[in-house]
Design a protein around this motif. Structure first.
Motif, PDB file in Angstrom:
ATOM      1  N   PHE A   1       3.483   2.145  -8.419  1.00 35.73           N
ATOM      2  CA  PHE A   1       3.629   0.751  -7.973  1.00 35.73           C
ATOM      3  C   PHE A   1       2.892   0.462  -6.663  1.00 35.73           C
ATOM      4  CE2 PHE A   1       7.532   3.320  -7.681  1.00 35.73           C
ATOM      5  CZ  PHE A   1       7.583   3.589  -6.319  1.00 35.73           C
ATOM      6  N   ASP A   2       2.015   1.357  -6.250  1.00 36.39           N
ATOM      7  CA  ASP A   2       1.282   1.119  -4.998  1.00 36.39           C
ATOM      8  C   ASP A   2       0.018   0.296  -5.253  1.00 36.39           C
ATOM      9  OD1 ASP A   2       0.321   3.448  -6.406  1.00 36.39           O
ATOM     10  OD2 ASP A   2      -0.964   3.878  -4.688  1.00 36.39           O
ATOM     11  N   ALA A   3      -0.367  -0.473  -4.239  1.00 40.77           N
ATOM     12  CA  ALA A   3      -1.586  -1.276  -4.291  1.00 40.77           C
ATOM     13  C   ALA A   3      -2.652  -0.632  -3.399  1.00 40.77           C
ATOM     14  CB  ALA A   3      -1.306  -2.704  -3.842  1.00 40.77           C
TER      15      ALA A   3
ATOM     16  N   ILE B   1      17.240  11.241 -19.536  1.00 39.21           N
ATOM     17  CA  ILE B   1      16.052  10.423 -19.274  1.00 39.21           C
ATOM     18  C   ILE B   1      15.942  10.240 -17.773  1.00 39.21           C
ATOM     19  CG2 ILE B   1      14.852   8.265 -19.755  1.00 39.21           C
ATOM     20  CD1 ILE B   1      16.926   7.824 -21.977  1.00 39.21           C
ATOM     21  N   ARG B   2      14.747  10.426 -17.254  1.00 41.05           N
ATOM     22  CA  ARG B   2      14.513  10.187 -15.831  1.00 41.05           C
ATOM     23  C   ARG B   2      13.301   9.274 -15.639  1.00 41.05           C
ATOM     24  NH1 ARG B   2      14.822  16.253 -13.706  1.00 41.05           N
ATOM     25  NH2 ARG B   2      17.053  16.644 -13.968  1.00 41.05           N
ATOM     26  N   TYR B   3      13.498   8.299 -14.794  1.00 39.58           N
ATOM     27  CA  TYR B   3      12.375   7.484 -14.339  1.00 39.58           C
ATOM     28  C   TYR B   3      12.056   7.942 -12.928  1.00 39.58           C
ATOM     29  CZ  TYR B   3       9.621   3.377 -12.969  1.00 39.58           C
ATOM     30  OH  TYR B   3       8.635   2.539 -12.529  1.00 39.58           O
ATOM     31  N   TYR B   4      10.833   8.435 -12.734  1.00 40.06           N
ATOM     32  CA  TYR B   4      10.395   8.887 -11.414  1.00 40.06           C
ATOM     33  C   TYR B   4       9.609   7.754 -10.750  1.00 40.06           C
ATOM     34  CZ  TYR B   4      11.610  13.784 -12.330  1.00 40.06           C
ATOM     35  OH  TYR B   4      12.282  14.956 -12.588  1.00 40.06           O
ATOM     36  N   GLY B   5      10.169   7.219  -9.672  1.00 40.86           N
ATOM     37  CA  GLY B   5       9.449   6.245  -8.871  1.00 40.86           C
ATOM     38  C   GLY B   5       8.461   6.990  -7.990  1.00 40.86           C
ATOM     39  N   CYS B   6       7.177   6.910  -8.319  1.00 41.12           N
ATOM     40  CA  CYS B   6       6.143   7.724  -7.672  1.00 41.12           C
ATOM     41  C   CYS B   6       5.286   6.865  -6.739  1.00 41.12           C
ATOM     42  CB  CYS B   6       5.252   8.374  -8.730  1.00 41.12           C
ATOM     43  SG  CYS B   6       6.142   9.376  -9.938  1.00 41.12           S
ATOM     44  N   PRO B   7       5.502   6.938  -5.451  1.00 45.92           N
ATOM     45  CA  PRO B   7       4.692   6.160  -4.508  1.00 45.92           C
ATOM     46  C   PRO B   7       3.320   6.780  -4.299  1.00 45.92           C
ATOM     47  CG  PRO B   7       6.269   7.495  -3.320  1.00 45.92           C
ATOM     48  CD  PRO B   7       6.538   7.727  -4.774  1.00 45.92           C
TER      49      PRO B   7
ATOM     50  N   SER C   1      -6.412  -8.011   2.500  1.00 51.28           N
ATOM     51  CA  SER C   1      -5.095  -7.581   2.017  1.00 51.28           C
ATOM     52  C   SER C   1      -5.217  -6.641   0.821  1.00 51.28           C
ATOM     53  CB  SER C   1      -4.252  -8.802   1.645  1.00 51.28           C
ATOM     54  OG  SER C   1      -4.019  -9.614   2.772  1.00 51.28           O
ATOM     55  N   CYS C   2      -4.077  -6.050   0.455  1.00 48.64           N
ATOM     56  CA  CYS C   2      -4.034  -5.122  -0.674  1.00 48.64           C
ATOM     57  C   CYS C   2      -3.910  -5.878  -1.999  1.00 48.64           C
ATOM     58  CB  CYS C   2      -2.842  -4.182  -0.522  1.00 48.64           C
ATOM     59  SG  CYS C   2      -2.977  -3.067   0.890  1.00 48.64           S
TER      60      CYS C   2
ATOM     61  N   PRO D   1       0.820  -1.217   0.000  1.00 51.02           N
ATOM     62  CA  PRO D   1       0.000   0.000   0.000  1.00 51.02           C
ATOM     63  C   PRO D   1       0.853   1.267   0.000  1.00 51.02           C
ATOM     64  CG  PRO D   1       0.106  -0.917   2.205  1.00 51.02           C
ATOM     65  CD  PRO D   1       0.819  -1.890   1.304  1.00 51.02           C
ATOM     66  N   ARG D   2       0.180   2.387  -0.078  1.00 50.14           N
ATOM     67  CA  ARG D   2       0.826   3.704  -0.206  1.00 50.14           C
ATOM     68  C   ARG D   2       1.895   3.931   0.859  1.00 50.14           C
ATOM     69  NH1 ARG D   2      -4.100   7.576   1.980  1.00 50.14           N
ATOM     70  NH2 ARG D   2      -4.146   6.721   4.086  1.00 50.14           N
ATOM     71  N   PHE D   3       3.015   4.470   0.421  1.00 53.00           N
ATOM     72  CA  PHE D   3       4.166   4.803   1.254  1.00 53.00           C
ATOM     73  C   PHE D   3       4.821   3.589   1.911  1.00 53.00           C
ATOM     74  CE2 PHE D   3       1.631   8.853   1.691  1.00 53.00           C
ATOM     75  CZ  PHE D   3       2.396   9.558   0.775  1.00 53.00           C
ATOM     76  N   GLN D   4       4.366   2.391   1.578  1.00 50.58           N
ATOM     77  CA  GLN D   4       4.968   1.175   2.118  1.00 50.58           C
ATOM     78  C   GLN D   4       5.459   0.256   0.994  1.00 50.58           C
ATOM     79  OE1 GLN D   4       2.474  -0.658   5.255  1.00 50.58           O
ATOM     80  NE2 GLN D   4       1.336   1.260   5.307  1.00 50.58           N
ATOM     81  N   GLU D   5       5.695   0.812  -0.184  1.00 50.00           N
ATOM     82  CA  GLU D   5       6.071   0.008  -1.350  1.00 50.00           C
ATOM     83  C   GLU D   5       7.577  -0.269  -1.367  1.00 50.00           C
ATOM     84  OE1 GLU D   5       5.285   3.238  -1.502  1.00 50.00           O
ATOM     85  OE2 GLU D   5       3.484   3.619  -2.679  1.00 50.00           O
ATOM     86  N   TYR D   6       8.099  -0.763  -0.254  1.00 46.86           N
ATOM     87  CA  TYR D   6       9.547  -0.897  -0.096  1.00 46.86           C
ATOM     88  C   TYR D   6      10.145  -1.904  -1.072  1.00 46.86           C
ATOM     89  CZ  TYR D   6       8.706   1.742   4.174  1.00 46.86           C
ATOM     90  OH  TYR D   6       8.323   2.719   5.062  1.00 46.86           O
ATOM     91  N   ARG D   7       9.551  -3.082  -1.187  1.00 47.33           N
ATOM     92  CA  ARG D   7      10.105  -4.106  -2.074  1.00 47.33           C
ATOM     93  C   ARG D   7       9.918  -3.729  -3.542  1.00 47.33           C
ATOM     94  NH1 ARG D   7       7.561  -9.631   0.023  1.00 47.33           N
ATOM     95  NH2 ARG D   7       5.764  -8.247   0.289  1.00 47.33           N
ATOM     96  N   SER D   8       8.778  -3.144  -3.862  1.00 42.58           N
ATOM     97  CA  SER D   8       8.524  -2.725  -5.239  1.00 42.58           C
ATOM     98  C   SER D   8       9.512  -1.650  -5.667  1.00 42.58           C
ATOM     99  CB  SER D   8       7.088  -2.192  -5.371  1.00 42.58           C
ATOM    100  OG  SER D   8       6.145  -3.165  -4.992  1.00 42.58           O
TER     101      SER D   8
END
Length: 242
Positions: A85-87, A141-147, A107-108, A35-42
């Motif tokens: 990448f958040d669920a 080029i930038r990839y923004y990881g957006c939680p 679960s998410c 879930p949001r702000f907890q996407e550590y592994r992703s």
């Protein structure tokens, strides 16, 4: 001579040649279902893949532990790819079936394909990087990881802290039933939490000494609803008493 079709074909082939690799990444993010702000592994997985592909990484940005930027190249233009990448809570779902079958009831799960969005933009960024390198093209080029795309607007914190200030173009995509390119605007989203604190008093002996937090909630709710008549048509107000 216009080589656009040729270039598109070349970049598409670069993505298709790694199809199974990207499917594996997407499936892992699906299984993580964070879930949001907890996407550590992703977030860690996407950073690892981009680092292996030759991107430099800046992580833990704008007060968001799972936010990151992966960058390749230098100079202009600066092209951003937005990865999500958040669920979402309560959307646990068994993979590869069209009916509702939760894996774990509370679960998410990925309701609208964020595992695909994060991986698809990843594939695009890497393919464009390889294309630029082979053709000796200048640019960044930038990839923004957006939680926290859903219910928290993680990109807004990155914007607030200036991480998009020098971007010339930002691209994203979303699963749809057809193929189309869109350019336009959407409504801004401002989320506010209000907490009301009351004062206890004996309801029979001295009610005048009390202050009801519930009364305050109800008065605010009614007052805001009366405001709707005097707001522009495009504005929306939604609320929940939690």
């Amino acid at each position: 001579m216009d080589h656009t079709d040729e270039y598109i074909k070349e970049i598409s082939e670069k993505i298709d040649s790694k199809k199974e690799y990207y499917v594996e990444i997407s499936n892992k993010i699906w299984e993580f279902a964070e879930p949001r702000f907890q996407e550590y592994r992703s977030s860690e997985l996407l950073q690892h893949v981009l680092k292996q592909a030759g991107f430099s990484i800046k992580a833990d940005l704008a007060g968001e532990k799972t936010a990151f930027i992966a960058e390749y190249g230098s100079g202009k233009p600066v092209i951003a790819f937005l990865g999500e990448f958040d669920a979402l809570p309560g959307l646990s779902q068994k993979a590869d079936v069209a009916e509702r079958i939760p894996v774990h009831t509370d679960s998410c799960g990925h309701g609208c394909g964020h595992q695909l969005i994060g991986t698809g933009t990843l594939a695009s960024a890497i393919a464009l990087k390889d294309f630029m390198k082979e053709h000796n093209l200048q640019g960044t080029i930038r990839y923004y990881g957006c939680p926290a795309e859903e219910n928290a607007g993680g990109k807004a914190f990155l914007v607030r802290d200036g991480y998009f200030n020098d971007c010339d173009l930002a691209l994203c995509w979303h699963p749809e039933q057809g193929r189309r390119a869109c350019y336009g605007s959407t409504k801004a989203n401002f989320r506010v939490f209000f907490t009301f604190h009351g004062t206890s008093a004996h309801a029979s002996m001295c009610p005048e000494l009390g202050r009801s937090a519930l009364d305050a909630v109800e008065l605010m709710d009614v007052g805001v609803n009366y405001m709707r008549e005097h707001m522009i048509d495009e504005a929306r107000i939604h609320y929940a008493i939690t």
